[in-house]
Design a protein around this motif. Structure first.
Motif, mmCIF file in Angstrom:
data_model
loop_
_atom_site.group_PDB
_atom_site.id
_atom_site.type_symbol
_atom_site.label_atom_id
_atom_site.label_comp_id
_atom_site.label_asym_id
_atom_site.label_seq_id
_atom_site.Cartn_x
_atom_site.Cartn_y
_atom_site.Cartn_z
ATOM 1 N N THR A 143 9.120 12.487 -0.724
ATOM 2 C CA THR A 143 8.274 12.441 -1.923
ATOM 3 C C THR A 143 8.219 10.990 -2.415
ATOM 4 O OG1 THR A 143 10.193 13.034 -3.195
ATOM 5 C CG2 THR A 143 8.754 14.823 -2.599
ATOM 6 N N ASP A 144 7.414 10.743 -3.451
ATOM 7 C CA ASP A 144 7.214 9.362 -3.871
ATOM 8 C C ASP A 144 8.528 8.712 -4.294
ATOM 9 O OD1 ASP A 144 4.611 9.684 -3.280
ATOM 10 O OD2 ASP A 144 3.901 9.744 -5.349
ATOM 11 N N ASN A 145 8.775 7.522 -3.786
ATOM 12 C CA ASN A 145 10.033 6.821 -4.059
ATOM 13 C C ASN A 145 9.844 5.338 -3.813
ATOM 14 O OD1 ASN A 145 11.253 5.990 -1.198
ATOM 15 N ND2 ASN A 145 10.141 7.914 -0.969
ATOM 16 N N GLY A 164 3.875 2.750 2.667
ATOM 17 C CA GLY A 164 5.242 3.126 2.317
ATOM 18 C C GLY A 164 5.604 4.466 2.945
ATOM 19 N N HIS A 165 4.721 5.458 2.787
ATOM 20 C CA HIS A 165 5.012 6.779 3.364
ATOM 21 C C HIS A 165 5.187 6.690 4.884
ATOM 22 C CE1 HIS A 165 4.934 9.578 0.068
ATOM 23 N NE2 HIS A 165 3.759 9.172 -0.364
ATOM 24 N N LEU A 166 4.368 5.855 5.526
ATOM 25 C CA LEU A 166 4.457 5.771 6.988
ATOM 26 C C LEU A 166 5.807 5.213 7.445
ATOM 27 C CD1 LEU A 166 0.906 4.516 8.103
ATOM 28 C CD2 LEU A 166 1.707 6.831 7.755
ATOM 29 N N ASN A 203 0.859 -1.179 0.000
ATOM 30 C CA ASN A 203 0.000 0.000 0.000
ATOM 31 C C ASN A 203 0.903 1.239 0.000
ATOM 32 O OD1 ASN A 203 -1.555 2.214 0.999
ATOM 33 N ND2 ASN A 203 -3.072 0.768 1.771
ATOM 34 N N HIS A 204 0.716 2.097 -0.982
ATOM 35 C CA HIS A 204 1.556 3.285 -1.138
ATOM 36 C C HIS A 204 1.627 4.108 0.165
ATOM 37 C CE1 HIS A 204 3.325 6.668 -3.380
ATOM 38 N NE2 HIS A 204 2.558 7.436 -2.645
ATOM 39 N N MET A 205 0.480 4.213 0.801
ATOM 40 C CA MET A 205 0.419 5.007 2.033
ATOM 41 C C MET A 205 1.246 4.371 3.147
ATOM 42 S SD MET A 205 -1.061 7.734 2.468
ATOM 43 C CE MET A 205 -2.385 7.671 1.323
#
Ligand code: KG4
Ligand code: ZN
Length: 333
Positions: free
Chosen positions: A299-301, A112-114, A108-110
């Motif tokens: 940022t997105d990575n 990833g951010h966490l 889940n992309h989110m």
């Protein structure tokens, strides 16, 4: 364990390698082509991913000095994001996993951010708060342990990055608007114009930025082109200040409610220097520890996707090859 991470959910084509929790490489290609359209064009984004992804993966492996054959697993974003863009990464990841006969895991992309902060701050302990401020999200989560999240704050309309982008467009500045407003605001007076700091009566932790956008629109409409140009840096500074005050006000509230004083920030708006300055003032006042991951992890990575995937794989999880792309995937919370 060596994990290749792949991220293609929006307009960054990215691949990264993580070995036993340590980052070996992270290659991010930001698709510049969208600038001329004032926002991301989904069809163009997927086409660019198609063209670039294989060489980005090869570059990530080469920089990590890892051969494909040494990979133990592949982690890939399967949502949320643009359908066509997600499919490019997901299908390539599945193909590679089949070809190499190794597991693959959808991330889940989110999530990833966490976990982005764990890349350059592995000593971050649970529980911590994660403030996600990007072009699509404005949220405050508490991360209680791996896979255990609670959402405390969310935006009821625009995201903070979107507020920057829309404000910039009204001021006649380029896309993406955040860096433009920041540059314009540098010599401006943040107290010259009074923009609202919306307080939502029914949901005191949530954000709302649409009123702010209307306020800047009306302020500008009242001016002639010359007046607008003369006042532009003051308007930009006042507008930026209102967005940042709103963000930090809610963070303060969530801290007061949860008593969790470790905070990680993610998303493009984390690049804002005024935001960082005011966040550090708040830290000093309230005894918070706010960690700003390196910008390439904010940022997105793919590094954050590889990291979240690595944690999941370690606990024995893997995904079925039938896993679909899920554009509106959410995190439970
Ligand atoms: O996380 P991100 O790169 O992409 C996604 O939204 O997924 O965030 C992009 C957003 C844009 O809205 C951009 O205007 C904003 O982050 N941004 C900034 C700054 N740099 C990028 N906002 C304020 N100040 C900045 N320096
Ligand atoms: Zn993102």
């Amino acid at each position: 364990m060596i994990v290749l991470g792949i991220e293609t959910s929006c307009d960054e084509t990215s691949a990264a390698v993580i070995q036993d929790g340590l980052l070996k490489s992270n290659v991010v290609l930001s698709q510049e082509i969208h600038c001329e359209y004032g926002g991301v064009v989904p069809e163009i984004a997927s086409r660019e991913h198609e063209v670039q992804l294989t060489s980005i993966i090869e570059m990530a492996l080469e920089r990590a000095s890892i051969s494909k054959l040494e990979l133990d697993a592949i982690a890939v974003t399967y949502g949320a994001g643009l359908m066509g863009a997600l499919l490019v990464g997901l299908n390539l990841a599945k193909g590679l996993a089949i070809g190499l006969n190794i597991p693959f895991i959808g991330v889940n992309h989110m999530e990833g951010h966490l976990y982005a902060n764990m890349i350059d701050n592995p000593q971050m302990e649970y529980p911590f708060l994660c403030m996600l401020v990007s072009g699509g999200h404005t949220q405050i989560w508490s991360v209680d342990s791996f896979g255990e999240y609670t959402l405390f704050s969310n935006t009821v309309d625009d995201a903070a990055g979107e507020a920057f982008d829309k404000g910039a467009r009204i001021l006649g500045l380029k896309y993406p608007g955040g860096p433009e407003i920041q540059r314009e605001a540098k010599d401006g007076d943040p107290d010259k114009f009074s923009f609202p700091r919306p307080r939502l009566k029914r949901s005191e932790y949530n954000f709302s930025f649409s009123g702010l956008k209307t306020a800047i629109l009306y302020a500008c409409k009242k001016m002639t082109d010359d007046e607008l140009l003369q006042n532009r840096s003051d308007i930009a500074a006042s507008y930026q200040e209102a967005i940042i005050d709103t963000l930090l006000e809610k963070l303060k509230k969530v801290y007061q409610k949860t008593n969790i004083n470790k905070v990680s920030v993610a998303g493009g708006v984390a690049a804002n220097t005024r935001f960082r300055e005011k966040a550090s003032e708040l830290s000093d006042q309230m005894g918070l520890h706010i960690h700003f991951p390196k910008m390439e992890f904010c940022t997105d990575n793919a590094a954050m996707i590889a990291m979240a995937g690595y944690e999941r794989l370690k606990s024995g999880e893997q995904s079925s090859l039938n896993l679909p792309a899920v554009p509106n995937l959410t995190l439970a919370g």
